[in-house]
Design a protein around this motif. Sequence first.
Motif, mmCIF file in Angstrom:
data_model
loop_
_atom_site.group_PDB
_atom_site.id
_atom_site.type_symbol
_atom_site.label_atom_id
_atom_site.label_comp_id
_atom_site.label_asym_id
_atom_site.label_seq_id
_atom_site.Cartn_x
_atom_site.Cartn_y
_atom_site.Cartn_z
ATOM 1 N N GLU A 1 0.835 -1.207 0.000
ATOM 2 C CA GLU A 1 0.000 0.000 0.000
ATOM 3 C C GLU A 1 0.870 1.258 0.000
ATOM 4 O O GLU A 1 0.563 2.237 -0.687
ATOM 5 N N ASN A 2 1.949 1.220 0.774
ATOM 6 C CA ASN A 2 2.864 2.363 0.810
ATOM 7 C C ASN A 2 3.536 2.573 -0.546
ATOM 8 O O ASN A 2 3.746 3.721 -0.962
ATOM 9 N N SER B 1 2.192 1.921 -3.380
ATOM 10 C CA SER B 1 1.199 2.552 -4.254
ATOM 11 C C SER B 1 1.061 4.041 -3.924
ATOM 12 O O SER B 1 0.788 4.844 -4.814
ATOM 13 N N ASP B 2 1.278 4.413 -2.673
ATOM 14 C CA ASP B 2 1.286 5.837 -2.314
ATOM 15 C C ASP B 2 2.409 6.563 -3.051
ATOM 16 O O ASP B 2 2.223 7.683 -3.535
ATOM 17 N N ILE C 1 3.729 5.684 -5.899
ATOM 18 C CA ILE C 1 3.351 5.768 -7.319
ATOM 19 C C ILE C 1 2.363 6.902 -7.555
ATOM 20 O O ILE C 1 2.426 7.592 -8.579
ATOM 21 N N ARG C 2 1.472 7.118 -6.593
ATOM 22 C CA ARG C 2 0.482 8.192 -6.726
ATOM 23 C C ARG C 2 1.076 9.567 -6.436
ATOM 24 O O ARG C 2 0.398 10.582 -6.552
ATOM 25 N N GLY C 3 2.327 9.611 -6.025
ATOM 26 C CA GLY C 3 2.982 10.897 -5.828
ATOM 27 C C GLY C 3 3.279 11.268 -4.390
ATOM 28 O O GLY C 3 3.907 12.278 -4.131
ATOM 29 N N ASP C 4 2.832 10.466 -3.437
ATOM 30 C CA ASP C 4 3.100 10.760 -2.025
ATOM 31 C C ASP C 4 4.396 10.080 -1.613
ATOM 32 O O ASP C 4 4.409 9.080 -0.907
ATOM 33 N N GLY D 1 4.810 7.526 1.532
ATOM 34 C CA GLY D 1 5.055 6.142 1.132
ATOM 35 C C GLY D 1 6.344 5.594 1.697
ATOM 36 O O GLY D 1 6.388 4.491 2.248
#
Length: 75
Positions: free
Chosen positions: A28-29, A31-32, A34-37, A41
């Motif tokens: 999940e981290n 994916s964070d 990848i989403r820009g966080d 992450g």
Amino acid sequence: MAVNPKEVVDAVKDIATNAVEKASDIVENASDIIRGDLKGGVSGIVENSIDIATHAVDRTKEVFTGGGKYDVEED
């Protein structure tokens, strides 16, 4: 003090279960990230990695010392 084989197997199962649960959090981290966080992450990955290691060490210590998590030896 002798090591109880059943306790060792139970500890290994517990450590593996915890690692799998934390690995899910690490995904999940990622994916964070990848989403820009990036900060959140990476922070989460480091935190979960440390949690895995800490749990493994604590659980192993319990098996080999025979003590519970909050047992304190007094001199």
